[in-house]
Write a protein that holds these residues in place. Structure first.
Motif, mmCIF file in Angstrom:
data_model
loop_
_atom_site.group_PDB
_atom_site.id
_atom_site.type_symbol
_atom_site.label_atom_id
_atom_site.label_comp_id
_atom_site.label_asym_id
_atom_site.label_seq_id
_atom_site.Cartn_x
_atom_site.Cartn_y
_atom_site.Cartn_z
ATOM 1 N N MET A 13 0.832 -1.208 0.000
ATOM 2 C CA MET A 13 0.000 0.000 0.000
ATOM 3 C C MET A 13 0.864 1.254 0.000
ATOM 4 N N ASP A 14 1.956 1.229 0.775
ATOM 5 C CA ASP A 14 2.869 2.375 0.788
ATOM 6 C C ASP A 14 3.491 2.598 -0.590
ATOM 7 N N HIS A 15 3.867 1.480 -1.227
ATOM 8 C CA HIS A 15 4.459 1.595 -2.564
ATOM 9 C C HIS A 15 3.450 2.160 -3.572
ATOM 10 N N ILE A 16 2.211 1.745 -3.448
ATOM 11 C CA ILE A 16 1.163 2.258 -4.336
ATOM 12 C C ILE A 16 1.003 3.765 -4.146
ATOM 13 N N ARG A 17 1.012 4.199 -2.875
ATOM 14 C CA ARG A 17 0.868 5.626 -2.608
ATOM 15 C C ARG A 17 2.015 6.429 -3.240
ATOM 16 N N LEU A 18 3.248 5.895 -3.114
ATOM 17 C CA LEU A 18 4.400 6.586 -3.704
ATOM 18 C C LEU A 18 4.289 6.647 -5.229
ATOM 19 N N SER A 19 3.868 5.543 -5.838
ATOM 20 C CA SER A 19 3.721 5.516 -7.297
ATOM 21 C C SER A 19 2.661 6.505 -7.764
ATOM 22 N N VAL A 20 1.526 6.543 -7.053
ATOM 23 C CA VAL A 20 0.464 7.479 -7.414
ATOM 24 C C VAL A 20 0.945 8.914 -7.238
ATOM 25 N N HIS A 21 1.695 9.144 -6.183
ATOM 26 C CA HIS A 21 2.221 10.484 -5.924
ATOM 27 C C HIS A 21 3.148 10.934 -7.047
ATOM 28 N N ASP A 22 4.014 10.003 -7.538
ATOM 29 C CA ASP A 22 4.937 10.346 -8.618
ATOM 30 C C ASP A 22 4.218 10.544 -9.943
ATOM 31 N N LEU A 23 3.179 9.735 -10.184
ATOM 32 C CA LEU A 23 2.464 9.828 -11.457
ATOM 33 C C LEU A 23 1.565 11.048 -11.531
ATOM 34 N N HIS A 24 0.923 11.378 -10.452
ATOM 35 C CA HIS A 24 -0.133 12.395 -10.480
ATOM 36 C C HIS A 24 0.479 13.791 -10.604
ATOM 37 N N ALA A 25 0.166 14.446 -11.678
ATOM 38 C CA ALA A 25 0.714 15.790 -11.895
ATOM 39 C C ALA A 25 0.193 16.780 -10.882
ATOM 40 N N ASP A 26 -0.905 16.410 -10.253
ATOM 41 C CA ASP A 26 -1.528 17.306 -9.274
ATOM 42 C C ASP A 26 -1.206 16.879 -7.850
ATOM 43 N N SER A 27 -0.118 16.118 -7.719
ATOM 44 C CA SER A 27 0.255 15.673 -6.382
ATOM 45 C C SER A 27 0.635 16.855 -5.500
ATOM 46 N N LEU A 28 1.166 17.914 -6.151
ATOM 47 C CA LEU A 28 1.383 19.169 -5.445
ATOM 48 C C LEU A 28 0.203 20.086 -5.726
ATOM 49 N N SER A 29 -0.207 20.812 -4.769
ATOM 50 C CA SER A 29 -1.271 21.786 -4.997
ATOM 51 C C SER A 29 -0.741 22.902 -5.887
ATOM 52 N N PHE A 30 -1.665 23.680 -6.440
ATOM 53 C CA PHE A 30 -1.240 24.785 -7.305
ATOM 54 C C PHE A 30 -0.379 25.776 -6.525
ATOM 55 N N ALA A 31 -0.726 26.014 -5.265
ATOM 56 C CA ALA A 31 0.053 26.938 -4.440
ATOM 57 C C ALA A 31 1.473 26.427 -4.232
ATOM 58 N N GLU A 32 1.616 25.094 -3.973
ATOM 59 C CA GLU A 32 2.958 24.521 -3.776
ATOM 60 C C GLU A 32 3.762 24.571 -5.068
ATOM 61 N N ALA A 33 3.108 24.229 -6.185
ATOM 62 C CA ALA A 33 3.797 24.279 -7.474
ATOM 63 C C ALA A 33 4.223 25.713 -7.801
ATOM 64 N N PHE A 34 3.383 26.694 -7.494
ATOM 65 C CA PHE A 34 3.699 28.091 -7.768
ATOM 66 C C PHE A 34 4.903 28.550 -6.936
ATOM 67 N N GLN A 35 4.924 28.165 -5.673
ATOM 68 C CA GLN A 35 6.053 28.546 -4.826
ATOM 69 C C GLN A 35 7.355 27.915 -5.326
ATOM 70 N N ASN A 36 7.285 26.683 -5.828
ATOM 71 C CA ASN A 36 8.475 26.039 -6.387
ATOM 72 C C ASN A 36 8.983 26.799 -7.611
ATOM 73 N N LEU A 37 8.057 27.288 -8.449
ATOM 74 C CA LEU A 37 8.457 28.027 -9.643
ATOM 75 C C LEU A 37 9.150 29.337 -9.290
ATOM 76 N N LEU A 38 8.760 29.949 -8.172
ATOM 77 C CA LEU A 38 9.352 31.240 -7.792
ATOM 78 C C LEU A 38 10.771 31.107 -7.266
ATOM 79 N N MET A 39 11.263 29.894 -7.173
ATOM 80 C CA MET A 39 12.616 29.685 -6.645
ATOM 81 C C MET A 39 13.671 29.759 -7.748
ATOM 82 N N ILE A 40 13.325 30.379 -8.901
ATOM 83 C CA ILE A 40 14.295 30.548 -9.984
ATOM 84 C C ILE A 40 15.409 31.473 -9.516
ATOM 85 N N GLU A 41 16.640 31.109 -9.841
ATOM 86 C CA GLU A 41 17.788 31.897 -9.397
ATOM 87 C C GLU A 41 17.824 33.245 -10.115
ATOM 88 N N HIS A 42 18.219 34.299 -9.420
ATOM 89 C CA HIS A 42 18.363 35.669 -9.937
ATOM 90 C C HIS A 42 17.025 36.301 -10.303
#
Length: 361
Positions: A221-250
């Protein structure tokens, strides 16, 4: 016209005219006629077309004053720059009529023949020049069409890649949902059944196998959760994905206004993430912005995102409304039935993106 060819042909006609003149006998005064003809030819070569007619008119009274100057009318006709073919033909007939009124005896026919040769060379030169200009224009037009075709091919390829990326993301999400809904539920049911068996089990010998079975299913079950997490493009919320994008250098300072969108579909989430990444890259590469502002607004029927910077375009080869990056953004937003509006002033550059609301999956 080809100046080298003009000078060469004029020089040859000058030599022939000189030979015809001295064939009657050499006189010291003929040097003056030769130098005068060379002087007139030099002026005619340097003068623009619009004033050459003055030189043409001035040669006729000169011929009546010094009749032997008429020997040099053919090279003069060859070197004068005239605006049209009709003007050249008219000059030929005027010079020919002038020759008939001069006492050149039998040599008049030779001079007229040289004038005809000069007229032919001029008009042939004009035809060659026109052909060369047409060839250059055709070459430029062909090159421009090649560039347009290359740009259209690139835009088509970018659009295809965008559609393919969205299709891949949708398929990954579908697989992740299927795994979660089917396999994940079956394993959860298996864990509940094992727990029930452990509760009602009265045999000590089965306690260890049941515990091992439960641990194995739990690990799966743990392995299934990890696989689903890696596959699902929406595993991160839009807010989390947006914050990751703002970490561009300079990247310049960023101001966020409004509340980030929370009910986006998978397709909208993927598309907006790629669009924001493209906008950040363009701001970093093509402007000198000191502040980048994101204004999120959720309206009853659609989402609106304004991306605004206070920079200026630094790359002259990046027209603000025709750049490949902006065209890519427009293509991606159109794929989710949205719209992009571009506004630029001396103080800011702004993208306004609107996308309709859709039921979340």
């Amino acid at each position: 016209m080809d100046k080298r060819r003009t000078l060469t042909e004029s020089a040859l006609l000058l030599l022939v005219s000189l030979f015809v003149m001295i064939s009657q006998g050499f006189a010291a005064q003929q040097v003056i006629y030769l130098l005068t003809a060379v002087f007139l030819m030099g002026i005619g070569f340097l003068l623009p077309k619009s004033v050459n007619w003055i030189l043409i008119l001035s040669t006729m009274p000169l011929c009546y004053w010094w009749p032997d100057i008429a020997y040099y009318l053919p090279p003069l006709l060859r070197i004068l720059s005239m605006p049209t073919k009709r003007f050249e033909a008219a000059t030929f007939f005027v010079y020919s009529a002038t020759l008939l009124l001069l006492p050149l005896s039998a040599y008049q026919g030779i001079i007229v023949m040289l004038l005809a040769i000069s007229l032919y060379l001029r008009q042939n030169d004009r035809a060659m020049t026109t052909l060369g200009q047409d060839f250059l224009a055709s070459t430029d037009d062909h090159w421009e069409k090649q560039q347009q075709l290359a740009l259209q091919n690139k835009q088509l390829l970018d659009s295809h890649e965008t559609q393919l990326a969205l299709q891949i993301a949708e398929e990954r999400n579908r697989i992740a949902r299927d795994i979660h809904d089917n396999v994940g539920h079956l394993l959860s049911r298996a864990l509940l059944q094992i727990g029930a068996l452990e509760t009602i089990n009265q045999e000590p010998v089965l306690e260890e196998p049941l515990a091992q079975l439960k641990q194995t299913v739990d690990t799966g079950m743990d392995h299934i959760r990890l696989s689903v997490h890696d596959l699902h493009a929406d595993s991160l919320s839009f807010a989390e994905a947006f914050q990751n994008l703002l970490m561009i250098e300079h990247l310049c300072p960023v101001e966020i206004q409004g509340s980030l969108f929370t009910d986006l579909t998978d397709k909208q989430h993927n598309c907006l993430s790629m669009v924001i990444k493209e906008a950040l890259t363009n701001t970093l590469k093509h402007s000198q912005a000191t502040l980048l502002t994101f204004h999120f607004k959720t309206l009853p029927a659609f989402y609106r995102l304004q991306i605004r910077n206070n920079g200026i375009i630094t790359n002259e080869q990046y027209p603000p409304k025709t750049g490949i990056g902006l065209q890519t953004i427009q293509q991606r937003i159109r794929l989710i039935n949205g719209q992009v509006h571009i506004a630029q002033t001396d103080t800011h550059f702004q993208l306004t993106i609107t996308i309709p609301k859709e039921p979340t999956k």
